[in-house]
Design a protein around this motif. Structure first.
Motif, PDB file in Angstrom:
ATOM      1  N   MET A  78       1.035  -1.239   0.065  1.00  0.00           N
ATOM      2  CA  MET A  78       0.000  -0.020  -0.152  1.00  0.00           C
ATOM      3  C   MET A  78       0.747   1.206   0.174  1.00  0.00           C
ATOM      4  SD  MET A  78      -3.022   1.353   2.741  1.00  0.00           S
ATOM      5  CE  MET A  78      -1.775   1.381   4.071  1.00  0.00           C
ATOM      6  N   LEU A  79       0.434   2.175  -0.818  1.00  0.00           N
ATOM      7  CA  LEU A  79       1.203   3.546  -0.839  1.00  0.00           C
ATOM      8  C   LEU A  79       0.869   4.270   0.218  1.00  0.00           C
ATOM      9  CD1 LEU A  79       3.119   5.191  -2.617  1.00  0.00           C
ATOM     10  CD2 LEU A  79       0.939   6.246  -3.594  1.00  0.00           C
ATOM     11  N   LEU A  80       1.925   4.692   1.042  1.00  0.00           N
ATOM     12  CA  LEU A  80       1.687   5.541   2.170  1.00  0.00           C
ATOM     13  C   LEU A  80       1.918   6.882   2.032  1.00  0.00           C
ATOM     14  CD1 LEU A  80       4.117   3.587   4.847  1.00  0.00           C
ATOM     15  CD2 LEU A  80       1.520   3.470   4.522  1.00  0.00           C
ATOM     16  N   ASP A  81       1.064   7.655   2.534  1.00  0.00           N
ATOM     17  CA  ASP A  81       1.028   9.299   2.141  1.00  0.00           C
ATOM     18  C   ASP A  81       2.126  10.053   2.807  1.00  0.00           C
ATOM     19  OD1 ASP A  81      -0.219  11.514   1.326  1.00  0.00           O
ATOM     20  OD2 ASP A  81      -1.703  11.500   2.476  1.00  0.00           O
ATOM     21  N   ASN A  82       2.627  10.841   2.086  1.00  0.00           N
ATOM     22  CA  ASN A  82       3.676  11.848   2.787  1.00  0.00           C
ATOM     23  C   ASN A  82       4.569  11.026   3.376  1.00  0.00           C
ATOM     24  OD1 ASN A  82       2.230  13.855   1.488  1.00  0.00           O
ATOM     25  ND2 ASN A  82       0.773  13.912   3.447  1.00  0.00           N
ATOM     26  N   THR A  83       5.682  10.067   2.691  1.00  0.00           N
ATOM     27  CA  THR A  83       6.395   9.194   3.350  1.00  0.00           C
ATOM     28  C   THR A  83       7.940   9.357   2.681  1.00  0.00           C
ATOM     29  OG1 THR A  83       4.581   7.638   3.862  1.00  0.00           O
ATOM     30  CG2 THR A  83       6.803   6.862   3.994  1.00  0.00           C
ATOM     31  N   LEU A  84       8.956   9.501   3.759  1.00  0.00           N
ATOM     32  CA  LEU A  84      10.367   9.666   3.335  1.00  0.00           C
ATOM     33  C   LEU A  84      10.814   8.269   3.968  1.00  0.00           C
ATOM     34  CD1 LEU A  84      13.026  10.894   2.242  1.00  0.00           C
ATOM     35  CD2 LEU A  84      12.819  11.914   4.450  1.00  0.00           C
ATOM     36  N   THR A  85      11.553   7.341   3.148  1.00  0.00           N
ATOM     37  CA  THR A  85      12.026   6.135   3.514  1.00  0.00           C
ATOM     38  C   THR A  85      13.682   6.109   3.297  1.00  0.00           C
ATOM     39  OG1 THR A  85      10.068   4.886   3.062  1.00  0.00           O
ATOM     40  CG2 THR A  85      12.247   3.579   3.451  1.00  0.00           C
ATOM     41  N   LYS A  86      14.243   6.144   4.286  1.00  0.00           N
ATOM     42  CA  LYS A  86      15.876   5.999   3.935  1.00  0.00           C
ATOM     43  C   LYS A  86      16.332   4.418   3.971  1.00  0.00           C
ATOM     44  CE  LYS A  86      18.419   9.210   5.885  1.00  0.00           C
ATOM     45  NZ  LYS A  86      19.120   9.992   6.954  1.00  0.00           N
ATOM     46  N   PHE A  87      17.175   4.179   3.265  1.00  0.00           N
ATOM     47  CA  PHE A  87      17.541   2.912   3.081  1.00  0.00           C
ATOM     48  C   PHE A  87      19.069   2.782   2.796  1.00  0.00           C
ATOM     49  CE2 PHE A  87      16.331   4.062  -1.067  1.00  0.00           C
ATOM     50  CZ  PHE A  87      17.001   3.547  -1.992  1.00  0.00           C
ATOM     51  N   SER A  88      19.808   1.425   3.017  1.00  0.00           N
ATOM     52  CA  SER A  88      21.005   1.259   2.554  1.00  0.00           C
ATOM     53  C   SER A  88      21.159  -0.137   2.067  1.00  0.00           C
ATOM     54  CB  SER A  88      22.090   1.473   3.625  1.00  0.00           C
ATOM     55  OG  SER A  88      21.844   0.644   4.680  1.00  0.00           O
ATOM     56  N   PHE A  89      22.235  -0.541   1.293  1.00  0.00           N
ATOM     57  CA  PHE A  89      22.475  -1.789   1.145  1.00  0.00           C
ATOM     58  C   PHE A  89      23.652  -2.716   1.822  1.00  0.00           C
ATOM     59  CE2 PHE A  89      20.948   0.803  -2.690  1.00  0.00           C
ATOM     60  CZ  PHE A  89      20.192  -0.127  -3.398  1.00  0.00           C
ATOM     61  N   ASP A  90      23.348  -3.731   2.090  1.00  0.00           N
ATOM     62  CA  ASP A  90      24.405  -4.422   3.003  1.00  0.00           C
ATOM     63  C   ASP A  90      25.516  -4.621   2.414  1.00  0.00           C
ATOM     64  OD1 ASP A  90      22.439  -4.194   4.958  1.00  0.00           O
ATOM     65  OD2 ASP A  90      21.733  -6.494   5.270  1.00  0.00           O
ATOM     66  N   ASN A  91      26.880  -4.467   2.883  1.00  0.00           N
ATOM     67  CA  ASN A  91      27.936  -4.766   2.399  1.00  0.00           C
ATOM     68  C   ASN A  91      28.507  -3.780   1.307  1.00  0.00           C
ATOM     69  OD1 ASN A  91      28.425  -6.970   4.345  1.00  0.00           O
ATOM     70  ND2 ASN A  91      26.921  -8.022   2.815  1.00  0.00           N
ATOM     71  N   THR A  92      27.745  -2.581   1.203  1.00  0.00           N
ATOM     72  CA  THR A  92      28.146  -1.384   0.087  1.00  0.00           C
ATOM     73  C   THR A  92      28.226  -0.033   0.861  1.00  0.00           C
ATOM     74  OG1 THR A  92      26.041  -0.551  -0.358  1.00  0.00           O
ATOM     75  CG2 THR A  92      26.709  -2.977  -1.566  1.00  0.00           C
ATOM     76  N   ASN A  93      28.701   0.874   0.066  1.00  0.00           N
ATOM     77  CA  ASN A  93      28.960   2.077   0.577  1.00  0.00           C
ATOM     78  C   ASN A  93      27.953   3.035  -0.213  1.00  0.00           C
ATOM     79  OD1 ASN A  93      30.224   1.885  -1.970  1.00  0.00           O
ATOM     80  ND2 ASN A  93      31.728   3.657  -1.501  1.00  0.00           N
ATOM     81  N   ILE A  94      26.726   2.323  -0.471  1.00  0.00           N
ATOM     82  CA  ILE A  94      25.496   2.946  -1.275  1.00  0.00           C
ATOM     83  C   ILE A  94      24.379   3.171   0.008  1.00  0.00           C
ATOM     84  CG2 ILE A  94      23.929   2.988  -3.093  1.00  0.00           C
ATOM     85  CD1 ILE A  94      26.254   1.183  -4.420  1.00  0.00           C
ATOM     86  N   ASN A  95      24.067   4.609  -0.059  1.00  0.00           N
ATOM     87  CA  ASN A  95      22.744   4.664   0.658  1.00  0.00           C
ATOM     88  C   ASN A  95      21.640   5.296  -0.160  1.00  0.00           C
ATOM     89  OD1 ASN A  95      24.081   3.869   3.003  1.00  0.00           O
ATOM     90  ND2 ASN A  95      23.910   5.873   4.070  1.00  0.00           N
TER      91      ASN A  95
END
Length: 282
Positions: free
Chosen positions: A1-18
């Protein structure tokens, strides 16, 4: 379900990419319907909203990030800002009736100045010039971060009259660069390019990330709710008016003992009496 007005921060395990992914829906619609801009101007402002939301999420301290452009063709200025509490506001100024029905980003911005400003609550203010080097706002920001900040960055922005959305990937600095890190970045950048605009608008953040990176361990770092909230206050307006000379202040009150000031961002009204200004100058 699409959440209204949402900011999600994420990263990839074992990388230097956020990364960050954001979707603005109901409050975004409220803002553009109140401002009554044309559709093309509304969509451009929507991209500015998304951009500042994504970029401010990378701030490591309290403050605000401002993206603004001046001296555009047919538009005096456009600006959006987002603070560390994820409060967003923005505005477009100028005689917008002179714009054509179709607003082309490069034609509009090529003779103007695009600036990115970071204002910490305590500390030195930083401002950078973003070269208008591409056909989209995303292109310009990617170029700026790679050339000025030495940060490889990929950004995809999209807006319609119902929602505005964006996703950002950034390769963080590393002490010992290696071939695997470079390969990780190339791979994820290519996968991001496969994301369609309609998917950005309609899919939940989890579905976007799962669809884009099915073979990667994506770690969700935080989920927050940006809001459109103006930072105006009685004290800030008084401070701005205090910068006027005593003669200028007196001329404001020639027609009475009080004045009314409307915030150009949120249209909130403030009433000030003459004695308040006299006390400021005494």
């Amino acid at each position: 379900m699409l959440l209204d007005n949402t900011l999600t921060k994420f990263s990839f395990d074992n990388t230097n990419i956020n990364g960050q992914v954001v979707t603005l829906c109901s409050r975004y619609r409220d803002v553009i319907s109140t401002k009554k801009y044309s559709q093309d101007v509304s969509l451009l402002l929507g991209e500015f909203f998304v951009a500042v939301c994504l970029l401010s999420a990378s701030l490591k301290y309290n403050g605000r990030l401002i993206l603004q452009a001046h001296e555009l063709r047919g538009m005096a200025s456009i600006m959006a800002e987002c603070n560390s509490r994820n409060d967003i506001r923005g505005i477009v100024r100028g005689n917008l009736s002179t714009l054509s029905n179709h607003v082309d980003f490069y034609e509009l911005f090529k003779e103007g100045t695009l600036r990115l400003t970071v204002e910490p609550e305590s500390g030195k203010r930083y401002q950078g010039i973003v070269p208008v080097s591409g056909k989209t706002l995303s292109n310009c920001l990617e170029y700026y971060f790679e050339q000025s900040e030495q940060l490889k960055t990929k950004i995809k922005l999209v807006a319609n009259m119902e929602a505005a959305a964006g996703i950002l990937l950034q390769k963080l600095p590393q002490q010992t660069p290696n071939e695997q890190c470079s390969q990780d970045w190339i791979e994820k950048s290519m996968l991001l390019e496969t994301l369609r605009k309609e998917e950005q608008i309609k899919l939940s953040h989890n579905d976007q990330l799962t669809s884009l990176f099915p073979n990667d361990a994506v770690r969700i770092l935080s989920i927050k709710n940006p809001n459109f909230r103006c930072s105006c206050s009685r004290e800030r307006i008084l401070k701005a008016l205090h910068a006027l000379s005593y003669k200028e202040t007196q001329s404001i009150f020639e027609e009475g003992d009080s004045i009314s000031v409307n915030c150009e961002f949120c249209n909130k009204n403030y009433e000030f009496c003459k004695t308040e200004f006299e006390n400021l100058h005494n």
